[in-house]
Write a protein that holds these residues in place. Structure first.
Motif, PDB file in Angstrom:
ATOM      1  N   SER A 242     -21.785  -4.477  -4.595  1.00  0.00           N
ATOM      2  CA  SER A 242     -22.456  -5.317  -3.597  1.00  0.00           C
ATOM      3  C   SER A 242     -23.962  -5.444  -3.792  1.00  0.00           C
ATOM      4  O   SER A 242     -24.617  -6.200  -3.075  1.00  0.00           O
ATOM      5  N   GLY A 243     -24.522  -4.694  -4.729  1.00  0.00           N
ATOM      6  CA  GLY A 243     -25.974  -4.726  -4.918  1.00  0.00           C
ATOM      7  C   GLY A 243     -26.653  -3.683  -4.054  1.00  0.00           C
ATOM      8  O   GLY A 243     -26.055  -3.124  -3.124  1.00  0.00           O
ATOM      9  N   ASP A 244     -27.921  -3.431  -4.336  1.00  0.00           N
ATOM     10  CA  ASP A 244     -28.645  -2.366  -3.619  1.00  0.00           C
ATOM     11  C   ASP A 244     -29.845  -2.874  -2.831  1.00  0.00           C
ATOM     12  O   ASP A 244     -30.636  -2.093  -2.327  1.00  0.00           O
ATOM     13  N   ARG A 245     -29.964  -4.187  -2.704  1.00  0.00           N
ATOM     14  CA  ARG A 245     -31.148  -4.712  -1.999  1.00  0.00           C
ATOM     15  C   ARG A 245     -31.077  -4.448  -0.501  1.00  0.00           C
ATOM     16  O   ARG A 245     -32.048  -4.014   0.113  1.00  0.00           O
TER      17      ARG A 245
ATOM     18  N   ILE B  46     -32.641   5.268  -4.738  1.00  0.00           N
ATOM     19  CA  ILE B  46     -33.692   5.654  -5.688  1.00  0.00           C
ATOM     20  C   ILE B  46     -33.061   6.171  -6.976  1.00  0.00           C
ATOM     21  O   ILE B  46     -33.438   5.773  -8.088  1.00  0.00           O
ATOM     22  N   ARG B  47     -32.081   7.063  -6.828  1.00  0.00           N
ATOM     23  CA  ARG B  47     -31.406   7.645  -7.991  1.00  0.00           C
ATOM     24  C   ARG B  47     -30.663   6.553  -8.782  1.00  0.00           C
ATOM     25  O   ARG B  47     -30.698   6.525 -10.020  1.00  0.00           O
ATOM     26  N   TYR B  48     -29.994   5.651  -8.070  1.00  0.00           N
ATOM     27  CA  TYR B  48     -29.224   4.566  -8.693  1.00  0.00           C
ATOM     28  C   TYR B  48     -30.136   3.639  -9.502  1.00  0.00           C
ATOM     29  O   TYR B  48     -29.843   3.291 -10.648  1.00  0.00           O
ATOM     30  N   ARG B  49     -31.249   3.235  -8.901  1.00  0.00           N
ATOM     31  CA  ARG B  49     -32.158   2.316  -9.580  1.00  0.00           C
ATOM     32  C   ARG B  49     -32.796   2.962 -10.804  1.00  0.00           C
ATOM     33  O   ARG B  49     -32.995   2.306 -11.833  1.00  0.00           O
TER      34      ARG B  49
END
Length: 360
Positions: A312-315, A347-350
């Protein structure tokens, strides 16, 4: 070297001078030196010297009252940080110029001063703060408190104090008048405009719209002091944030939690999270803190969040929260904690995806 450049960035004038000041007889490199004056009927012309010095990697910002450098200086800053030194310099200059001191070389400030004095928006803001109807302001503030509580957001996101001061000074009666208040846009108008007008229309006013008359009515000396007060507050806030940044950085590899850091700095957990995201964006390693905070979050739950980011995205985090925790997640008594965990995992994902992109 123009003082404008000191407000906004670097400067490169230097020469050597032996300072004749108590306890400061060593040879120091002077990067900036200027005389400031303040005139008054009671005391005549007061003078002061401002200098930025460097010796063996130690920066100093010194303000000396009077014409003689033998007077003991007021030390605004002493340390190794260029950034901290500039913040202390700018804050100190704003304070002194707000008190009426001006540099001897007036042309050094022409750009900043003219741009400020020519801003009708700034004049309207200044007039609003200096002439607010206190009773109406308090009524508007009560409305804002109730609205912020109902929407579960910070009060300033509904309307700032400055906005409420202007409402209570100019007392708009119509939507068209309300839109003439600087900073009040269509989104705020659609959301809160009718409620604001329901309060202001019950109060009498002595001024009119449009607000172009403010430029003539506002005392120029009051406006100048107000402008420098804004600079003073701005730079003081930047200095406070710099101290907060250093404190948080010192905690990253310790055993302190977000809650402990927030209590120490008198910040909410949400504000601490904002600082953590900023630090990560600046390249600092915040993983040790993330690991501590997520220690008690099940691996399966973390994996589900990660997969939802992938899909779904992280925005936006609200859809992620709903997908991971369902409708009940939005009603969870610790929904703020759930959002906090999502922010930490984001944060970790990006960072993981950024590292992957660099490796390709």
């Amino acid at each position: 070297m123009a003082l404008d450049e000191l407000w906004g960035g670097a400067f490169f004038m230097s020469f050597y001078l032996k300072l004749e000041q108590p306890g400061r007889d060593e040879k120091m490199q002077i990067f900036f030196l200027n005389t400031f004056e303040k005139s008054s009927m009671e005391e005549g012309v007061q003078t002061a010297q401002l200098s930025i010095c460097e010796r063996e990697g130690i920066w100093s910002v010194l303000w000396v009252d009077g014409e003689h450098t033998a007077n003991a200086p007021d030390v605004w800053y002493e340390g190794v940080s260029w950034e901290d030194m500039l913040l202390a310099f700018r804050h100190g200059v704003a304070v002194r110029m707000g008190e009426g001191f001006t540099p001897v070389i007036e042309s050094m400030l022409e750009g900043r001063r003219n741009s400020g004095l020519g801003s009708l928006q700034a004049m309207v803001q200044c007039y609003g703060e200096l002439n607010a109807d206190q009773a109406l302001f308090e009524q508007l503030r009560d409305w804002r408190r109730a609205k912020a509580g109902g929407e579960k957001k910070s009060a300033y996101l509904v309307a700032t104090n400055r906005m409420l001061w202007m409402f209570s000074t100019f007392v708009p009666y119509t939507a068209e008048e309300l839109m003439q208040i600087p900073g009040w846009g269509e989104n705020k108008q659609n959301r809160y405009g009718a409620e604001i007008l329901a309060i202001t229309e019950k109060h009498a006013r002595e001024t009119s719209f449009p607000l172009d008359w403010v430029e003539q009515q506002l005392d120029k000396s009051d406006f100048t002091r107000w402008l420098y007060k804004q600079k003073e507050v701005k730079f003081k806030n930047e200095m406070d944030k710099q101290l907060q940044k250093k404190r948080i950085l010192s905690c990253l590899n310790s055993e302190e939690t977000l809650e402990q850091i927030g209590a120490d700095l008198e910040l909410s957990r949400r504000e601490v999270m904002d600082r953590i995201e900023q630090l990560e964006g600046e390249g600092y390693d915040v993983e040790p803190l993330i690991a501590r905070e997520l220690l008690h979050m099940p691996e399966s739950e973390q994996q589900l969040v990660w997969e939802t980011f992938e899909q779904s995205g992280d925005r936006y985090l609200k859809p992620v929260l709903q997908q991971v925790y369902g409708a009940e997640g939005m009603k969870h008594e610790q929904v703020d904690m759930l959002y906090e965990r999502l922010r930490l995992l984001r944060i970790r994902y990006r960072k993981a995806h950024a590292n992957q992109a660099q490796a390709i």
